[in-house]
Motif scaffolding. Sequence first.
Motif, PDB file in Angstrom:
ATOM      1  N   PHE A   9       0.838  -1.388   0.178  1.00  0.00           N
ATOM      2  CA  PHE A   9      -0.128   0.195   0.026  1.00  0.00           C
ATOM      3  C   PHE A   9       1.035   1.099   0.168  1.00  0.00           C
ATOM      4  O   PHE A   9       0.819   2.126  -0.870  1.00  0.00           O
ATOM      5  CB  PHE A   9      -0.848   0.050   1.346  1.00  0.00           C
ATOM      6  CG  PHE A   9      -1.807   1.098   1.381  1.00  0.00           C
ATOM      7  CD1 PHE A   9      -2.582   1.709   0.109  1.00  0.00           C
ATOM      8  CD2 PHE A   9      -2.358   1.406   2.663  1.00  0.00           C
ATOM      9  CE1 PHE A   9      -3.498   2.464   0.143  1.00  0.00           C
ATOM     10  CE2 PHE A   9      -3.649   2.339   2.653  1.00  0.00           C
ATOM     11  CZ  PHE A   9      -4.134   2.885   1.489  1.00  0.00           C
ATOM     12  N   ARG A  10       1.999   1.189   0.889  1.00  0.00           N
ATOM     13  CA  ARG A  10       2.737   2.299   0.996  1.00  0.00           C
ATOM     14  C   ARG A  10       3.403   2.387  -0.397  1.00  0.00           C
ATOM     15  O   ARG A  10       3.674   3.629  -0.622  1.00  0.00           O
ATOM     16  CB  ARG A  10       4.023   1.971   1.937  1.00  0.00           C
ATOM     17  CG  ARG A  10       5.064   2.976   2.302  1.00  0.00           C
ATOM     18  CD  ARG A  10       6.140   2.407   3.112  1.00  0.00           C
ATOM     19  NE  ARG A  10       6.851   1.386   2.422  1.00  0.00           N
ATOM     20  CZ  ARG A  10       7.306   0.383   2.817  1.00  0.00           C
ATOM     21  NH1 ARG A  10       7.149   0.168   4.241  1.00  0.00           N
ATOM     22  NH2 ARG A  10       7.762  -0.770   2.115  1.00  0.00           N
ATOM     23  N   ASP A  11       4.020   1.546  -0.897  1.00  0.00           N
ATOM     24  CA  ASP A  11       4.652   1.530  -2.210  1.00  0.00           C
ATOM     25  C   ASP A  11       3.645   1.821  -3.612  1.00  0.00           C
ATOM     26  O   ASP A  11       4.491   1.894  -4.775  1.00  0.00           O
ATOM     27  CB  ASP A  11       5.747   0.345  -2.468  1.00  0.00           C
ATOM     28  CG  ASP A  11       6.464   0.218  -1.429  1.00  0.00           C
ATOM     29  OD1 ASP A  11       6.830   1.175  -0.626  1.00  0.00           O
ATOM     30  OD2 ASP A  11       7.054  -0.993  -1.101  1.00  0.00           O
TER      31      ASP A  11
ATOM     32  N   LYS B 194     -10.396  11.337  16.069  1.00  0.00           N
ATOM     33  CA  LYS B 194     -11.099  12.152  15.076  1.00  0.00           C
ATOM     34  C   LYS B 194     -10.308  12.135  13.860  1.00  0.00           C
ATOM     35  O   LYS B 194      -9.052  12.363  13.856  1.00  0.00           O
ATOM     36  CB  LYS B 194     -11.112  13.452  15.606  1.00  0.00           C
ATOM     37  CG  LYS B 194     -12.360  14.357  14.748  1.00  0.00           C
ATOM     38  CD  LYS B 194     -12.416  15.744  15.417  1.00  0.00           C
ATOM     39  CE  LYS B 194     -13.128  16.659  14.526  1.00  0.00           C
ATOM     40  NZ  LYS B 194     -13.063  17.802  15.103  1.00  0.00           N
ATOM     41  N   GLY B 195     -11.021  11.772  12.642  1.00  0.00           N
ATOM     42  CA  GLY B 195     -10.189  11.968  11.430  1.00  0.00           C
ATOM     43  C   GLY B 195      -9.658  10.910  11.027  1.00  0.00           C
ATOM     44  O   GLY B 195      -9.306  10.659   9.956  1.00  0.00           O
ATOM     45  N   ASP B 196      -9.634   9.717  11.816  1.00  0.00           N
ATOM     46  CA  ASP B 196      -8.862   8.270  11.177  1.00  0.00           C
ATOM     47  C   ASP B 196      -9.959   7.259  11.739  1.00  0.00           C
ATOM     48  O   ASP B 196     -10.766   7.146  12.538  1.00  0.00           O
ATOM     49  CB  ASP B 196      -7.980   8.379  12.512  1.00  0.00           C
ATOM     50  CG  ASP B 196      -6.886   7.332  11.923  1.00  0.00           C
ATOM     51  OD1 ASP B 196      -7.392   6.291  11.491  1.00  0.00           O
ATOM     52  OD2 ASP B 196      -5.578   7.448  12.443  1.00  0.00           O
ATOM     53  N   ILE B 197     -10.041   6.668  10.336  1.00  0.00           N
ATOM     54  CA  ILE B 197     -10.986   5.494  10.528  1.00  0.00           C
ATOM     55  C   ILE B 197     -10.224   4.032  10.504  1.00  0.00           C
ATOM     56  O   ILE B 197     -11.111   2.961  10.370  1.00  0.00           O
ATOM     57  CB  ILE B 197     -11.759   5.577   9.088  1.00  0.00           C
ATOM     58  CG1 ILE B 197     -10.985   5.420   8.006  1.00  0.00           C
ATOM     59  CG2 ILE B 197     -12.723   6.863   9.100  1.00  0.00           C
ATOM     60  CD1 ILE B 197     -11.862   5.008   6.542  1.00  0.00           C
ATOM     61  N   HIS B 198      -8.975   4.084  10.745  1.00  0.00           N
ATOM     62  CA  HIS B 198      -8.448   2.719  10.934  1.00  0.00           C
ATOM     63  C   HIS B 198      -8.815   1.892  12.316  1.00  0.00           C
ATOM     64  O   HIS B 198      -8.734   2.747  13.267  1.00  0.00           O
ATOM     65  CB  HIS B 198      -6.786   2.712  10.740  1.00  0.00           C
ATOM     66  CG  HIS B 198      -6.286   3.540   9.711  1.00  0.00           C
ATOM     67  ND1 HIS B 198      -6.476   4.826   9.225  1.00  0.00           N
ATOM     68  CD2 HIS B 198      -5.811   2.655   8.470  1.00  0.00           C
ATOM     69  CE1 HIS B 198      -5.933   4.826   8.245  1.00  0.00           C
ATOM     70  NE2 HIS B 198      -5.396   3.814   7.499  1.00  0.00           N
ATOM     71  N   ASP B 199      -9.046   0.769  12.222  1.00  0.00           N
ATOM     72  CA  ASP B 199      -9.706   0.199  13.489  1.00  0.00           C
ATOM     73  C   ASP B 199      -9.297  -1.265  13.804  1.00  0.00           C
ATOM     74  O   ASP B 199      -9.425  -1.648  14.703  1.00  0.00           O
ATOM     75  CB  ASP B 199     -11.379   0.264  13.481  1.00  0.00           C
ATOM     76  CG  ASP B 199     -11.996  -0.601  12.610  1.00  0.00           C
ATOM     77  OD1 ASP B 199     -10.994  -1.185  11.781  1.00  0.00           O
ATOM     78  OD2 ASP B 199     -13.255  -0.767  12.517  1.00  0.00           O
ATOM     79  N   ILE B 200      -8.387  -1.647  12.917  1.00  0.00           N
ATOM     80  CA  ILE B 200      -8.005  -2.915  13.179  1.00  0.00           C
ATOM     81  C   ILE B 200      -7.238  -3.275  14.291  1.00  0.00           C
ATOM     82  O   ILE B 200      -7.249  -4.056  15.099  1.00  0.00           O
ATOM     83  CB  ILE B 200      -7.341  -3.719  11.839  1.00  0.00           C
ATOM     84  CG1 ILE B 200      -8.252  -3.728  10.676  1.00  0.00           C
ATOM     85  CG2 ILE B 200      -6.583  -5.227  12.027  1.00  0.00           C
ATOM     86  CD1 ILE B 200      -7.708  -3.984   9.346  1.00  0.00           C
TER      87      ILE B 200
ATOM     88  N   MET C 251      -6.059   5.387  23.284  1.00  0.00           N
ATOM     89  CA  MET C 251      -6.394   5.797  22.060  1.00  0.00           C
ATOM     90  C   MET C 251      -5.447   5.291  20.994  1.00  0.00           C
ATOM     91  O   MET C 251      -4.391   5.111  21.026  1.00  0.00           O
ATOM     92  CB  MET C 251      -6.136   7.434  22.117  1.00  0.00           C
ATOM     93  CG  MET C 251      -7.083   8.046  22.806  1.00  0.00           C
ATOM     94  SD  MET C 251      -6.859  10.074  22.859  1.00  0.00           S
ATOM     95  CE  MET C 251      -5.755  10.453  23.967  1.00  0.00           C
ATOM     96  N   SER C 252      -6.074   5.295  19.730  1.00  0.00           N
ATOM     97  CA  SER C 252      -5.422   4.864  18.618  1.00  0.00           C
ATOM     98  C   SER C 252      -5.375   5.748  17.447  1.00  0.00           C
ATOM     99  O   SER C 252      -6.442   6.566  16.998  1.00  0.00           O
ATOM    100  CB  SER C 252      -6.061   3.375  18.090  1.00  0.00           C
ATOM    101  OG  SER C 252      -5.531   2.969  16.983  1.00  0.00           O
ATOM    102  N   ALA C 253      -4.349   5.813  16.758  1.00  0.00           N
ATOM    103  CA  ALA C 253      -4.104   6.691  15.638  1.00  0.00           C
ATOM    104  C   ALA C 253      -3.261   6.242  14.659  1.00  0.00           C
ATOM    105  O   ALA C 253      -1.981   5.609  15.029  1.00  0.00           O
ATOM    106  CB  ALA C 253      -3.692   7.971  15.789  1.00  0.00           C
TER     107      ALA C 253
ATOM    108  N   LEU D  23      -2.545   7.580  11.424  1.00  0.00           N
ATOM    109  CA  LEU D  23      -2.079   8.661  10.378  1.00  0.00           C
ATOM    110  C   LEU D  23      -1.010   9.610  11.044  1.00  0.00           C
ATOM    111  O   LEU D  23      -1.537   9.986  12.292  1.00  0.00           O
ATOM    112  CB  LEU D  23      -3.253   9.397   9.749  1.00  0.00           C
ATOM    113  CG  LEU D  23      -4.140   8.461   9.060  1.00  0.00           C
ATOM    114  CD1 LEU D  23      -5.323   9.301   8.617  1.00  0.00           C
ATOM    115  CD2 LEU D  23      -3.474   7.931   7.722  1.00  0.00           C
ATOM    116  N   THR D  24      -0.014  10.140  10.428  1.00  0.00           N
ATOM    117  CA  THR D  24       0.589  11.438  11.107  1.00  0.00           C
ATOM    118  C   THR D  24       0.062  12.412  11.415  1.00  0.00           C
ATOM    119  O   THR D  24       0.089  13.126  11.876  1.00  0.00           O
ATOM    120  CB  THR D  24       1.771  11.583   9.957  1.00  0.00           C
ATOM    121  OG1 THR D  24       1.464  11.521   8.822  1.00  0.00           O
ATOM    122  CG2 THR D  24       3.048  10.606  10.475  1.00  0.00           C
ATOM    123  N   THR D  25      -1.328  12.565  10.406  1.00  0.00           N
ATOM    124  CA  THR D  25      -2.079  13.733  10.405  1.00  0.00           C
ATOM    125  C   THR D  25      -3.137  13.544  11.611  1.00  0.00           C
ATOM    126  O   THR D  25      -3.672  14.842  11.970  1.00  0.00           O
ATOM    127  CB  THR D  25      -2.912  14.060   9.216  1.00  0.00           C
ATOM    128  OG1 THR D  25      -3.565  12.712   8.714  1.00  0.00           O
ATOM    129  CG2 THR D  25      -1.983  14.361   8.183  1.00  0.00           C
TER     130      THR D  25
END
Length: 232
Positions: free
Chosen positions: A65-67, A110-116, A158-160, A162-164
Amino acid sequence: MAEDEIILSELDDEELVLQMHDDLYDGLKEEIEEGVRILLDRGWAPYDVLTKALVAGMTIVGADFRDGILFVPEVLLAANAMKAGMAILKPLLAETGAPKVGKMVIGTVKGDIHDIGKNLVGMMMEGAGFEVVDLGINNPVEKYIEALEREDADILGMSALLTTTMPYMKVVIDTMKEKGMREDFIVLVGGAPLNEEFGKAIGADAYCRDAAVAVQTAKDFMSRKHNKLAAG
Ligand code: B1M
């Protein structure tokens, strides 16, 4: 049946795990479910199935995904397949029957939908005897604060991813300070872009590299809390 169709149950453990990495990559939900069941039937510990077959497979997805080799729709399919495998493992990981050792409110910021990763942490915490209140994804500060008060929790997780979105953790912690409630809770943070230094800088109690570390850290903090209470 096509001649080249792979029969998962005929593969040895090592081949099966590699095949599961491929199937996860291809977002093949049913094959992942079947693979998980086969490994469990062969006596694999649920945690090993989780880490060696599912999490390791997702790491390969993450790299591509990154690449720019994989794109959002494909990664979503992979994530769905992973979640289906995790759903089979969840009751097994939670099956320790341990007395409740504490309560955790957990959510993605907030702003982040990653949940795995968050779901994995929740599952492992439940397995270790914690009660877990999962707030889901995209949580504004109000939702965390309201849940902490309502649930009379011990720990905020809390989980995040994304760097944003990771700076939002500081918004939550600062709001807790403003409301005079920061010291009432143990605050643990995690997610791939974080590190120990970031955890310290935003005023969390600890950064947790993975779900196993989160469980151990939560246990350590809870026993310190109990000792403090016992000492009066
Ligand atoms: Co996203 N994504 N994604 N994504 N995605 C990443 C995070 C990224 C690193 C991929 C990459 O470029 N290599 C990259 C972020 C780059 C950055 O910010 N530096 C990225 C991006 C850019 C994006 C989008 C912006 C893409 C786009 O739209 N252009 C977009 C953002 C959407 C949004 O949130 N607003 C997006 C979307 C998605 C999908 C929806 C397709 C999907 C999410 C599906 C879902 O979660 N339901 C997705 C996925 C699957 C990923 C990767 C491939 C895998 C994440 C994952 O599930 N890992 C990811 C690449 C990667 O991380 N290598 C990537 C497996 C999981 C078990 O690990 O989440 O790290 P992890 O959790 C670990 C630890 O971090 C820790 O314990 C967990 C278990 O050991 N932990 C905690 C996590 N939370 C914790 C909380 C704790 C404690 C420990 O509390 C106490």
